[in-house]
Design an enzyme around this catalytic site. Structure first.
Site, PDB file in Angstrom:
ATOM      1  N   SER B 138       0.838  -1.214   0.000  1.00  0.00           N
ATOM      2  CA  SER B 138       0.000   0.000   0.000  1.00  0.00           C
ATOM      3  C   SER B 138       0.863   1.251   0.000  1.00  0.00           C
ATOM      4  O   SER B 138       1.999   1.228   0.486  1.00  0.00           O
ATOM      5  CB  SER B 138      -0.895   0.018   1.231  1.00  0.00           C
ATOM      6  OG  SER B 138      -1.532   1.274   1.353  1.00  0.00           O
ATOM      7  N   TYR B 151      -1.080   0.291  10.301  1.00  0.00           N
ATOM      8  CA  TYR B 151      -1.268  -0.325   8.978  1.00  0.00           C
ATOM      9  C   TYR B 151      -0.058   0.007   8.104  1.00  0.00           C
ATOM     10  O   TYR B 151       0.492  -0.859   7.418  1.00  0.00           O
ATOM     11  CB  TYR B 151      -2.559   0.230   8.364  1.00  0.00           C
ATOM     12  CG  TYR B 151      -2.920  -0.344   7.017  1.00  0.00           C
ATOM     13  CD1 TYR B 151      -3.388  -1.637   6.899  1.00  0.00           C
ATOM     14  CD2 TYR B 151      -2.814   0.422   5.856  1.00  0.00           C
ATOM     15  CE1 TYR B 151      -3.734  -2.163   5.668  1.00  0.00           C
ATOM     16  CE2 TYR B 151      -3.158  -0.080   4.620  1.00  0.00           C
ATOM     17  CZ  TYR B 151      -3.620  -1.371   4.523  1.00  0.00           C
ATOM     18  OH  TYR B 151      -3.971  -1.884   3.309  1.00  0.00           O
TER      19      TYR B 151
END
Lengths: 434, 245
Positions: B138, B151
């Site tokens: 990501s 995250y």
């Protein structure tokens, strides 16, 4: 955020919430809003809208569950587009049993509106080819429906405007074809009598028949147009190529491009688009069934105020007189659309309690939204349709009176019993509470 | 025809990508936690043209099963040449801040479970001297931000691990592709307000297919995220720390 309008972009309605289920096992959200499934937003008026309620965006349920190549039975989730089905099955020699004028509708939407096509006189409506479906209801969980199991609910769900629960998947019987081509004929005709003659003589030998009408023509030319008829082609040596990439209409027009001048120019030219009275061609199925799908977002042509579509059916006994009266009003008002369509329905009744197609002639066209002027004109048309004993198509409607709706669809009270207690729509509230 | 193992097969990006594989007629081995959803995806891919579709219900966090999973996939498909690792959760940053257990869970799911899988796959591919490893990382891993740094930490570790793996496996002819999507409109991000930068999983899957074809290394999807992230990485830390991101 993605917009949730209807195709006509009238009336405007804003949902309080939008949920996007992706799986058949997902439960309905717990809040108190009334729910309505929303497919691909191709209904014209407010039957796919739920002002201040919640929408269930069903496009996330877009899986094929099974396809039997030998019997042509397809099972898929409700958010699958007819376009996706065609892309999958045409190369294998299968086709939709019934298709509306756009392939960008979901299977759930096709069932909920019990859509019809140019082959209604042969095959009836879409709902008549659905063998089985699964419905999620707020009060009963998942219910399987077919003509043999929960038949009442099955018949209420066909043409049920999405109100009987959320369709999760359906099983559809497809029809075999030899190839992707259509064997078609286009015949110019000069008035309404000629249309009914052509229709009468064509319906036996042609699976698909429909006519484009010049809605501005008057007097002895009233109802002139082009009659299109065709069949799926037999095996061909050379097949027509599929059309190229679709183009999108890029922007909202600040004002409608459809006005009496552009309309008159287009209609006169289109009526004379072929030199010969009759032209026969082998064509790919896309331009034959979906001439408007070639231009994505063609509704933007009508500007921000949107447009109103009107489709009615009038009984066969007085079809000619009723259509003539309707066309006279439209031509005198100098309104109407590039694409006015006339077709004679067959005698096959759909089991759907609120199904629109019934024996008679059906006329469909759109009108740029000019406010009260347009609404008055459509009310005038309704008077004729109602006195002839006809009906107006809910999927295309944004304005018919509750009184007319209840006359057009006398089984609405019986239908009401099958509505999911948590479901409602802008359309339903409008036609049952006013 | 490829033999593809997909872990996290019910994730929106994986499903969209798998449809492309199915249309090409590949053999697929799908792994996910929810059996009903896995079955729905499997029948869809079969109908869309996959030559073979096999499934295994498994929580990717069960790292003791990884070796067996890869053997299973290889045997039932008669080979294994591509793996797409797409499972993950979007961490609840606030919950992680108040609980290390929560943080550990997120790191387990979004980082350690991947490293376990990749360790096994890397060794098999190195031995057979070919293969393609595709992992969904990501843009969140490119710089730590207060709104989702747990995250981001997991994804940064995954990206760095893949860098090393790519370097190690280059000589064995194995391709390692790091996919860094920006904002994707999926069930994982359902609660977010969607602006102009959001794209559909289909759009991302198109980029993934292309990356596999071109044997790319690191791919930002859509492409403009590469430039956004260059700018974000260039901001000096003593200035960055004062920003609300």
């Amino acid at each position: 955020m993605k917009g949730y309008a209807s195709w006509g972009r009238y009336p405007k309605a804003i949902p309080a919430m939008v949920y996007g289920p992706h799986w058949a096992d997902e439960l309905f959200p717990k809040d108190a809003h009334f729910l309505l499934p929303y497919g691909n937003g191709r209904s014209y008026g407010d039957s796919c809208l739920n002002d201040s309620g919640a929408l269930l965006d069903m496009r996330g349920l877009d899986r094929f569950l099974s396809f039997d190549h030998s019997t042509g039975i397809l099972r898929c989730e409700a958010g699958v587009l007819l376009a996706d089905i065609l892309a999958l099955v045409v190369p294998m020699g299968w086709f939709l049993p019934v298709t509306p004028g756009t392939r960008f509708v979901t299977v759930g939407g096709a069932i909920a509106n019990d859509v019809h096509g140019k082959n209604h006189h042969r095959t009836g409506t879409f709902g008549q080819h659905v063998q089985r479906l699964a419905l999620r209801r707020s009060d009963q969980g998942v219910v399987l429906c077919s003509v043999t199991e929960n038949a009442d609910l099955f018949h209420a769900t066909i043409a049920g405007l999405g109100l009987t629960g959320a369709i999760l998947w359906a099983e559809i019987q497809l029809r075999p074809i030899a190839n992707a081509a259509m064997d078609t004929e286009t015949i110019r005709f000069s008035n309404l009598d000629a249309f009914f003659d052509l229709s009468g003589e064509s319906d036996r030998d042609y699976e698909y028949t429909v006519a484009w009408i010049d809605c501005l023509a008057q007097g002895k030319f009233l109802g002139r147009g082009l009659f299109m008829r065709g069949n799926h082609a037999t095996p061909q040596e050379k097949l027509p190529a599929p059309p190229g990439k679709t183009r999108g209409f890029p922007v909202d027009m600040p004002f409608p491009l459809v006005n009496v001048w552009s309309l008159r120019a287009f209609n006169s030219l289109y009526y004379r688009k072929q030199f010969a009275k009759m032209r026969r061609t082998i064509t790919h199925y896309e331009p034959f069934f979906y001439p408007l799908d070639g231009v994505l977002h063609w509704n933007r042509l009508y500007g921000r105020r949107g447009f109103l579509q009107y489709q009615c059916v009038v009984p066969p006994e007085s079809a000619k007189e009723s259509i003539r009266a309707l066309l006279e009003i439209i031509a005198t008002a100098r309104s109407g659309s590039f694409l006015a369509v006339l077709k004679v329905f067959g005698n096959r009744f759909s089991p759907g309690l609120l199904s629109f197609p019934r024996p008679g002639a059906t006329l469909a066209l759109d009108f740029p939204n000019q406010g009260q002027h347009t609404l008055d004109l459509l009310d005038q048309l309704d008077t004729i349709v109602a006195s002839a004993g006809g009906a107006v198509y809910p999927a295309k409607d944004a304005r018919m009176s509750g009184e007319h709706f209840r006359q057009y669809f006398p089984r609405w009270e019986e239908f009401q019993r099958y509505i999911d207690p948590r479901f409602s729509s802008s359309f339903w509230r409008r036609v049952t509470r006013t | 025809m490829r033999h593809i193992l997909i872990v996290g097969a019910t994730s929106a990006i994986a499903e969209a990508t798998a449809r492309r594989f199915a249309q090409e007629g590949d053999r697929l081995y799908l792994v996910a936690r929810n059996p009903e959803r896995l079955a729905a995806v499997a029948s869809d891919l079969e109908t869309r043209g996959a030559t073979q579709v096999e499934t295994m219900v498994l929580d990717a966090n069960d790292t003791t099963k990884h070796s067996e999973l890869i053997t299973q996939a290889e045997t039932t498909m008669g080979g294994l040449d591509t793996i797409l690792v797409a499972h993950g959760t979007l961490s609840d940053q606030k919950a992680c801040e108040s609980s290390f257990d929560e943080t550990l869970k997120e790191l387990q799911t979004n980082c350690l479970s991947l490293i376990s899988l990749l360790t096994h796959v890397a060794n098999r591919f190195e031995e057979q001297k070919h293969g393609t490893i595709v992992v969904i990382s990501s843009v969140a891993g490119d710089r730590g931000r207060q709104s989702n740094y747990v995250y981001g930490t997991a994804k940064a570790a995954v990206s760095t691990f893949l860098q090393g793996l790519r370097n190690r496996l280059y000589r064995s002819g194995v391709t390692v592709i790091t996919i860094k999507p920006g904002f994707v409109d999926t069930p994982m991000t359902a609660s977010f307000r969607k602006g102009k930068l959001w794209v559909s999983p289909e759009k991302i899957s198109e980029g993934i297919s292309r990356a596999i074809q071109r044997k790319s290394d690191v791919v930002y999807l859509p492409w403009f995220w590469k430039f956004i992230m260059v700018v974000i990485r260039l901001i000096p830390e003593n200035f960055f720390k004062k920003m609300k991101l």
